[in-house]
Design an enzyme around this catalytic site. Sequence first.
Site, PDB file in Angstrom:
ATOM      1  N   THR A 120      23.457  24.334  61.088  1.00 11.62           N
ATOM      2  CA  THR A 120      24.499  24.410  60.064  1.00 11.62           C
ATOM      3  C   THR A 120      25.218  25.761  60.087  1.00 11.62           C
ATOM      4  O   THR A 120      24.629  26.771  60.508  1.00 11.62           O
ATOM      5  CB  THR A 120      23.857  24.212  58.673  1.00 11.62           C
ATOM      6  OG1 THR A 120      24.780  24.577  57.663  1.00 11.62           O
ATOM      7  CG2 THR A 120      22.605  25.076  58.495  1.00 11.62           C
ATOM      8  N   GLU A 175      25.700  27.362  57.541  1.00 10.65           N
ATOM      9  CA  GLU A 175      25.165  28.154  56.416  1.00 10.65           C
ATOM     10  C   GLU A 175      24.251  29.283  56.883  1.00 10.65           C
ATOM     11  O   GLU A 175      23.980  30.216  56.132  1.00 10.65           O
ATOM     12  CB  GLU A 175      24.456  27.229  55.419  1.00 10.65           C
ATOM     13  CG  GLU A 175      25.396  26.155  54.920  1.00 10.65           C
ATOM     14  CD  GLU A 175      24.905  25.362  53.719  1.00 10.65           C
ATOM     15  OE1 GLU A 175      24.071  25.867  52.953  1.00 10.65           O
ATOM     16  OE2 GLU A 175      25.381  24.215  53.573  1.00 10.65           O
ATOM     17  N   TYR A 186      17.203  27.033  52.081  1.00  8.45           N
ATOM     18  CA  TYR A 186      17.622  26.047  53.094  1.00  8.45           C
ATOM     19  C   TYR A 186      18.177  26.740  54.333  1.00  8.45           C
ATOM     20  O   TYR A 186      17.711  26.514  55.460  1.00  8.45           O
ATOM     21  CB  TYR A 186      18.682  25.092  52.513  1.00  8.45           C
ATOM     22  CG  TYR A 186      19.450  24.308  53.560  1.00  8.45           C
ATOM     23  CD1 TYR A 186      18.790  23.382  54.369  1.00  8.45           C
ATOM     24  CD2 TYR A 186      20.818  24.505  53.757  1.00  8.45           C
ATOM     25  CE1 TYR A 186      19.493  22.663  55.350  1.00  8.45           C
ATOM     26  CE2 TYR A 186      21.520  23.790  54.724  1.00  8.45           C
ATOM     27  CZ  TYR A 186      20.852  22.878  55.515  1.00  8.45           C
ATOM     28  OH  TYR A 186      21.543  22.177  56.480  1.00  8.45           O
ATOM     29  N   LYS A 211      16.780  26.961  58.237  1.00 11.70           N
ATOM     30  CA  LYS A 211      17.551  26.512  59.406  1.00 11.70           C
ATOM     31  C   LYS A 211      17.754  27.677  60.383  1.00 11.70           C
ATOM     32  O   LYS A 211      17.656  27.498  61.594  1.00 11.70           O
ATOM     33  CB  LYS A 211      18.915  25.941  58.975  1.00 11.70           C
ATOM     34  CG  LYS A 211      18.866  24.629  58.219  1.00 11.70           C
ATOM     35  CD  LYS A 211      18.317  23.459  59.016  1.00 11.70           C
ATOM     36  CE  LYS A 211      19.214  23.009  60.139  1.00 11.70           C
ATOM     37  NZ  LYS A 211      18.703  21.751  60.773  1.00 11.70           N
TER      38      LYS A 211
HETATM   39  P1  NAD Z   1      19.848  14.057  55.386  1.00 16.05           P
HETATM   40  O1  NAD Z   1      19.054  14.765  54.332  1.00 16.05           O
HETATM   41  O2  NAD Z   1      20.838  13.025  54.983  1.00 16.05           O
HETATM   42  O3  NAD Z   1      18.866  13.362  56.415  1.00 16.05           O
HETATM   43  C1  NAD Z   1      17.712  13.990  56.892  1.00 16.05           C
HETATM   44  C2  NAD Z   1      16.839  12.933  57.536  1.00 16.05           C
HETATM   45  O4  NAD Z   1      15.656  13.589  58.020  1.00 16.05           O
HETATM   46  C3  NAD Z   1      16.362  11.849  56.553  1.00 16.05           C
HETATM   47  O5  NAD Z   1      16.510  10.578  57.141  1.00 16.05           O
HETATM   48  C4  NAD Z   1      14.900  12.178  56.321  1.00 16.05           C
HETATM   49  O6  NAD Z   1      14.101  11.027  56.056  1.00 16.05           O
HETATM   50  C5  NAD Z   1      14.517  12.832  57.648  1.00 16.05           C
HETATM   51  N1  NAD Z   1      13.383  13.731  57.493  1.00 16.05           N
HETATM   52  C6  NAD Z   1      13.215  14.704  56.556  1.00 16.05           C
HETATM   53  N2  NAD Z   1      12.024  15.303  56.711  1.00 16.05           N
HETATM   54  C7  NAD Z   1      11.433  14.712  57.794  1.00 16.05           C
HETATM   55  C8  NAD Z   1      10.188  14.911  58.455  1.00 16.05           C
HETATM   56  N3  NAD Z   1       9.309  15.823  58.035  1.00 16.05           N
HETATM   57  N4  NAD Z   1       9.915  14.140  59.542  1.00 16.05           N
HETATM   58  C9  NAD Z   1      10.784  13.208  59.976  1.00 16.05           C
HETATM   59  N5  NAD Z   1      11.959  12.968  59.362  1.00 16.05           N
HETATM   60  C10 NAD Z   1      12.281  13.712  58.290  1.00 16.05           C
HETATM   61  O7  NAD Z   1      20.522  15.225  56.221  1.00 16.05           O
HETATM   62  P2  NAD Z   1      21.938  15.265  56.962  1.00 16.05           P
HETATM   63  O8  NAD Z   1      22.972  15.727  56.011  1.00 16.05           O
HETATM   64  O9  NAD Z   1      22.133  14.002  57.713  1.00 16.05           O
HETATM   65  O10 NAD Z   1      21.671  16.454  57.986  1.00 16.05           O
HETATM   66  C11 NAD Z   1      21.142  16.201  59.280  1.00 16.05           C
HETATM   67  C12 NAD Z   1      21.040  17.517  60.042  1.00 16.05           C
HETATM   68  O11 NAD Z   1      22.332  18.111  60.144  1.00 16.05           O
HETATM   69  C13 NAD Z   1      20.144  18.549  59.354  1.00 16.05           C
HETATM   70  O12 NAD Z   1      19.416  19.232  60.354  1.00 16.05           O
HETATM   71  C14 NAD Z   1      21.124  19.478  58.654  1.00 16.05           C
HETATM   72  O13 NAD Z   1      20.590  20.766  58.532  1.00 16.05           O
HETATM   73  C15 NAD Z   1      22.304  19.430  59.619  1.00 16.05           C
HETATM   74  N6  NAD Z   1      23.635  19.673  59.010  1.00 16.05           N
HETATM   75  C16 NAD Z   1      24.042  18.970  57.904  1.00 16.05           C
HETATM   76  C17 NAD Z   1      25.318  19.198  57.387  1.00 16.05           C
HETATM   77  C18 NAD Z   1      25.826  18.424  56.200  1.00 16.05           C
HETATM   78  O14 NAD Z   1      26.920  18.733  55.699  1.00 16.05           O
HETATM   79  N7  NAD Z   1      25.144  17.408  55.720  1.00 16.05           N
HETATM   80  C19 NAD Z   1      26.156  20.145  57.973  1.00 16.05           C
HETATM   81  C20 NAD Z   1      25.706  20.846  59.105  1.00 16.05           C
HETATM   82  C21 NAD Z   1      24.439  20.593  59.615  1.00 16.05           C
HETATM   83  P1  TYD Z   2      26.801  20.649  48.612  1.00 18.33           P
HETATM   84  O1  TYD Z   2      27.412  19.308  48.817  1.00 18.33           O
HETATM   85  O2  TYD Z   2      25.451  20.735  47.951  1.00 18.33           O
HETATM   86  O3  TYD Z   2      26.796  21.376  50.023  1.00 18.33           O
HETATM   87  P2  TYD Z   2      26.458  22.931  50.413  1.00 18.33           P
HETATM   88  O4  TYD Z   2      25.762  23.564  49.281  1.00 18.33           O
HETATM   89  O5  TYD Z   2      25.563  22.743  51.576  1.00 18.33           O
HETATM   90  O6  TYD Z   2      27.770  23.552  50.729  1.00 18.33           O
HETATM   91  O7  TYD Z   2      27.803  21.522  47.746  1.00 18.33           O
HETATM   92  C1  TYD Z   2      29.149  21.743  48.157  1.00 18.33           C
HETATM   93  C2  TYD Z   2      29.788  22.675  47.160  1.00 18.33           C
HETATM   94  O8  TYD Z   2      29.873  22.012  45.899  1.00 18.33           O
HETATM   95  C3  TYD Z   2      28.945  23.938  46.902  1.00 18.33           C
HETATM   96  O9  TYD Z   2      29.831  25.030  46.681  1.00 18.33           O
HETATM   97  C4  TYD Z   2      28.204  23.624  45.629  1.00 18.33           C
HETATM   98  C5  TYD Z   2      29.169  22.722  44.878  1.00 18.33           C
HETATM   99  N1  TYD Z   2      28.526  21.713  43.998  1.00 18.33           N
HETATM  100  C6  TYD Z   2      28.934  21.608  42.649  1.00 18.33           C
HETATM  101  O10 TYD Z   2      29.812  22.330  42.180  1.00 18.33           O
HETATM  102  N2  TYD Z   2      28.314  20.670  41.872  1.00 18.33           N
HETATM  103  C7  TYD Z   2      27.324  19.858  42.339  1.00 18.33           C
HETATM  104  O11 TYD Z   2      26.773  19.033  41.569  1.00 18.33           O
HETATM  105  C8  TYD Z   2      26.939  19.966  43.719  1.00 18.33           C
HETATM  106  C9  TYD Z   2      25.871  19.074  44.296  1.00 18.33           C
HETATM  107  C10 TYD Z   2      27.576  20.900  44.516  1.00 18.33           C
END
Ligand code: NAD
Ligand code: TYD
Length: 351
Positions: A134, A136, A159, A163
Amino acid sequence: MRDNAAILITGGAGFIGCHVVKRFVKNYPQYKIINLDALTYAGNLENLIEIEDADNYQFVKGDINDAAFIDELFDTHKFEAVIHLAAESHVDRSITDPLAFVRTNVMGTLNLLNAFKRIWENDFEGKLFYHISTDEVYGTLGETGLFTEETSYAPNSPYSASKASSDHFVRAYGETYKMPFVMSNCSNNYGPNQFPEKLIPLFINNIIHNKPLPVYGDGNYTRDWLYVIDHAAAIDLIFHNGRKGETYNIGGFNEWKNIDLVKLLCKQMDEKLGRDPGTSEDLITYVKDRPGHDLRYAIDAAKINEELGWEPSVTFEQGLKLTIDWYLENREWLEHVTSGDYQNYYKKQYN
Ligand code: NAD
Ligand code: TYD
């Protein structure tokens, strides 16, 4: 990657992982795709119904924290590549339970690295460990500037610290054991199948149910939003054509202050639901800020653009419309995931 290679995708029943799994299963019938997921609150096999019976696909329920189980799985399948997405992914949850993030994001990643190293260390040629991370990890930006691949790590939440730690271990295994790896650090994703604890799906769900929209602090926090399908396309390109040992930043060239994004979402939701203009905006409620809240994220995605020709395929307005349509057409999915554990979490977080 050679034909018939077995590829392990972790976290494939979660938000981004399910789009990556669907893309690989559909586009690469020559690979064997094994999706390993513990099915925590964030994992949902309903995300994968359209490919669950495909010949080149198998689901395995299991925990990346269980080193013996992971070793056994690698012995059975001899994975030539790993695309590692499984993680605890929500910043707010990491503030209340940092250890869960260390266990899965750090220790779980190490278990995968160790298993991969154990079976291939004398034969790394043609193998690949792809770690999904990420933006972040870079911490926060001020009002200007962009994260590049050279930006120093400065994680601010449990978090992002977990990562960042996993990123360091992947790079260290590359240096120390010559393990072939690639990594990408992406900005905030949005789109179908995202669990409604993150900003956009949480607010869509709350608008549907006429519930308050809890904006943290003054709402003047900025994120760079990318449609999840475009992230999956970038992962595909990096997996096949990325240079080994490199990091690629992925972003949407699409910065929004939270409050402006929420107002756009409210407007589009009013239109879709046939409600009077302003109805959803009235639900906006400013609540206590997130501790350690990063002010701004924004990605310089020039490297992946110039080296691999990747760019986002939809504008934010288009992507947001597609996302809203998906949630409105999949209310059953929303109802299923908003029961049980999630309800308890919601009470704890917002009461
Ligand atoms: P998510 O929380 O939707 O999904 C995570 C998945 O991992 C789930 O299906 C969960 O069951 C599985 N999981 C959790 N713990 C586990 C364990 N101990 N063993 C096996 N499986 C496990 O997350 P996401 O948003 O799809 O993110 C996926 C990846 O992408 C993560 O590594 C996250 O850090 C990265 N990422 C996410 C975003 C975002 O905006 N969502 C952005 C950049 C990077
Ligand atoms: P989020 O979707 O949790 O992603 P990240 O923290 O990984 O960026 O949040 C996106 C932005 O929205 C972040 O600045 C926090 C804000 N936020 C709210 O204002 N209210 C909420 O209930 C949530 C979940 C996030």
